[in-house]
Design a protein around this motif. Sequence first.
Motif, PDB file in Angstrom:
ATOM      1  N   ALA A  61     -11.696  -2.037  -8.641  1.00  0.00           N
ATOM      2  CA  ALA A  61     -11.858  -1.801  -7.207  1.00  0.00           C
ATOM      3  C   ALA A  61     -11.049  -2.815  -6.404  1.00  0.00           C
ATOM      4  O   ALA A  61     -10.375  -2.453  -5.429  1.00  0.00           O
ATOM      5  N   LYS A  62     -11.099  -4.054  -6.806  1.00  0.00           N
ATOM      6  CA  LYS A  62     -10.357  -5.097  -6.109  1.00  0.00           C
ATOM      7  C   LYS A  62      -8.842  -4.889  -6.249  1.00  0.00           C
ATOM      8  O   LYS A  62      -8.100  -5.020  -5.276  1.00  0.00           O
ATOM      9  N   ALA A  63      -8.399  -4.516  -7.440  1.00  0.00           N
ATOM     10  CA  ALA A  63      -6.968  -4.330  -7.691  1.00  0.00           C
ATOM     11  C   ALA A  63      -6.387  -3.154  -6.918  1.00  0.00           C
ATOM     12  O   ALA A  63      -5.199  -3.152  -6.579  1.00  0.00           O
ATOM     13  N   THR A  64      -7.219  -2.155  -6.617  1.00  0.00           N
ATOM     14  CA  THR A  64      -6.736  -0.952  -5.942  1.00  0.00           C
ATOM     15  C   THR A  64      -7.179  -0.850  -4.483  1.00  0.00           C
ATOM     16  O   THR A  64      -6.698   0.031  -3.771  1.00  0.00           O
ATOM     17  N   ALA A  65      -8.089  -1.724  -4.076  1.00  0.00           N
ATOM     18  CA  ALA A  65      -8.694  -1.649  -2.731  1.00  0.00           C
ATOM     19  C   ALA A  65      -9.405  -0.307  -2.532  1.00  0.00           C
ATOM     20  O   ALA A  65      -9.401   0.261  -1.445  1.00  0.00           O
ATOM     21  N   ILE A  66     -10.018   0.171  -3.596  1.00  0.00           N
ATOM     22  CA  ILE A  66     -10.813   1.402  -3.557  1.00  0.00           C
ATOM     23  C   ILE A  66     -12.250   1.016  -3.893  1.00  0.00           C
ATOM     24  O   ILE A  66     -12.485   0.343  -4.900  1.00  0.00           O
TER      25      ILE A  66
END
Length: 152
Positions: A7-12
């Motif tokens: 989630a952090k790596a994709t901002a999702i």
Amino acid sequence: MKIGELAKATAIPVETIRYYEKIGLLPEPNRDTSGYRAYRQPHLDRLLFIKRCRNLDMAQEEIRELIRLAEQPEADCSGVDALLARHLVHVRERLEELARLEETLVRLQEACSDARTVRECGILDGLNTELETPRSDDHHNHVPGTHGPGQS
């Protein structure tokens, strides 16, 4: 990587990642020995692909079709081109709808250019009468299937 890292790596958001898994856009990852989902690079790549498609306002079914087409790297890319052409038609229709919406809002705002009481407000009066705007069933939206093959 764990879902929080993904989630952090994709901002999702985590909830969105789980939703994409639930509807089959993102394959379920294997579980590690502790029972946690173990996401790998292909999950990250797929999630970023989905995000780019959503940034282009593509519907879930369009994304699903693009994923299906991408899984056939030796196939003719005319299906991808056709999908994008249909989506472009939809985007142009939406732009026309937004232009009509803008015209309606400008007319409403112009109806209240003088300082008056709320009782005399031209905007509220306009909202209490039928406006010349497209009906909600006169346009397509991003409910899956509303602008698929054979539809505008």
